[in-house]
Scaffold this active site. Structure first.
Site, PDB file in Angstrom:
ATOM      1  N   SER A 164       3.421  20.424  -9.579  1.00  0.00           N
ATOM      2  CA  SER A 164       3.503  19.900  -8.216  1.00  0.00           C
ATOM      3  C   SER A 164       4.746  20.485  -7.549  1.00  0.00           C
ATOM      4  O   SER A 164       5.651  20.974  -8.237  1.00  0.00           O
ATOM      5  CB  SER A 164       3.604  18.373  -8.235  1.00  0.00           C
ATOM      6  OG  SER A 164       3.906  17.853  -6.952  1.00  0.00           O
ATOM      7  N   TYR A 176       6.632  10.323 -12.023  1.00  0.00           N
ATOM      8  CA  TYR A 176       5.809  11.460 -11.609  1.00  0.00           C
ATOM      9  C   TYR A 176       6.631  12.740 -11.485  1.00  0.00           C
ATOM     10  O   TYR A 176       6.268  13.782 -12.039  1.00  0.00           O
ATOM     11  CB  TYR A 176       5.119  11.137 -10.285  1.00  0.00           C
ATOM     12  CG  TYR A 176       4.080  12.162  -9.890  1.00  0.00           C
ATOM     13  CD1 TYR A 176       2.829  12.176 -10.502  1.00  0.00           C
ATOM     14  CD2 TYR A 176       4.339  13.116  -8.906  1.00  0.00           C
ATOM     15  CE1 TYR A 176       1.870  13.120 -10.151  1.00  0.00           C
ATOM     16  CE2 TYR A 176       3.387  14.055  -8.549  1.00  0.00           C
ATOM     17  CZ  TYR A 176       2.149  14.046  -9.171  1.00  0.00           C
ATOM     18  OH  TYR A 176       1.215  14.985  -8.830  1.00  0.00           O
TER      19      TYR A 176
END
Length: 313
Positions: A164, A176
């Site tokens: 990401s 995350y």
């Protein structure tokens, strides 16, 4: 001088464009395993590759997700139940894959399975909230890769790991961002090691896209759960407006998932895949360029654009 430099840049871009258009042959004989195919990127990519004739092996967390995918694809596509947090499930899936690919090996592995919740400012969370995300996004990805690496080496194939833009710039709390930083590090070391065996490793770095794990009601619920269990003193230091601003930020997602799956497909089918793919204009024009800026500049920018707590120094 400048004209020569522009001409050289133009020739380099033209050569790169030509190389990246070249695809590998025999796609209809190549097996690709994708994790996290119940919805989102995984489901779309499975259908996309199936339409191109590849032999898709789709790992799904639930039988309902597997049934939906089979109904939307050709008879070539096969599904297997796979929980990337369970060593037993990974071992069973690896044996299942080995039976199907045989001596040809596994051409592609796409580590797509991931979760984003619990997600909230770090102070609102507990250790187990971080562990839950890391177990899926990083530890599970590593175990799946290691269990299938001999089959990938046999085919001189590809590993595609979904990271990401927040694997470069950590701009919100929870597990995350750390998990995606870990995916970047693991992928880089794996790419260097696997060069000797003809295996190519690519990293996908999406911006903000609307999937089942991002931009969803589940994210807002996890934020509210974290907020509700905090002491009243901590709540007062942030204020209700901070919570509302966090909820608004979660709604700004791109619904066009094909921008990401197109990068995944290229990494699997191109003769010359890239090491990294930035997916989405926010990734290409904002987050990736900012990742090269000094921390003082990025800190100032994100402090200016992020929610503000009620009590500040």
């Amino acid at each position: 001088m400048w004209l020569w430099l522009l001409a050289l840049l133009g020739l380099w871009l033209l050569r790169r464009w030509n190389l990246e258009r070249q695809t590998v042959g025999g796609l209809d004989e190549k097996f690709v395993l994708i994790t996290g195919c119940d919805s989102g990127f995984g489901s779309l990519l499975a259908r996309q590759l199936d339409a191109r004739g590849l032999r898709v092996l789709a790992g799904c967390l639930s039988e309902a997700g597997a049934a939906r995918l089979r109904a939307a694809a050709s008879s070539r596509l096969q599904t297997v139940l796979l929980d990337v947090t369970s060593s037993d499930s990974i071992a069973a899936a690896a044996a299942w894959v080995r039976e199907r690919v045989g001596d040809r090996g596994l051409w592609g592995l796409v580590n797509n399975a991931g979760i984003a919740v619990p997600s909230a400012p770090n102070e609102w969370l507990r250790k187990e909230d971080f562990v839950a995300v890391l177990n899926v996004n990083l530890v599970g990805l590593i175990e799946v890769t290691l269990s299938l690496l001999p089959l990938i080496k046999r085919a001189r194939g590809r590993v595609v790991n979904v990271a990401s833009v927040v694997g470069r710039l950590s701009i919100f709390g929870g597990g995350y961002c750390p998990s995606k930083f870990g995916v970047e590090a693991f992928s880089d070391s794996l790419r260097l090691e696997m060069r000797h065996f003809g295996v190519k490793v690519s990293i996908i770095e999406p911006g903000y896209f609307k999937t089942a794990i991002t931009g969803s009601a589940e994210l807002e619920k996890s934020l509210l759960r974290a907020w509700e269990r905090m002491p009243s003193e901590t709540k007062a230091s942030y204020g209700d407006k901070y919570l509302q601003d966090c909820e608004e930020m979660m709604k700004k997602c791109n619904p066009n998932l094909s921008l990401v799956t197109g990068c995944m497909e290229h990494a699997l089918t191109s003769r010359y895949p890239r090491c990294r793919y930035a997916a989405g204009w926010d990734a290409k024009l904002i987050y990736i360029p900012l990742s090269y800026f000094p921390s003082a500049i990025t800190d100032a920018l994100f402090t200016w654009t992020s929610p503000k707590p009620a009590q500040r120094v």
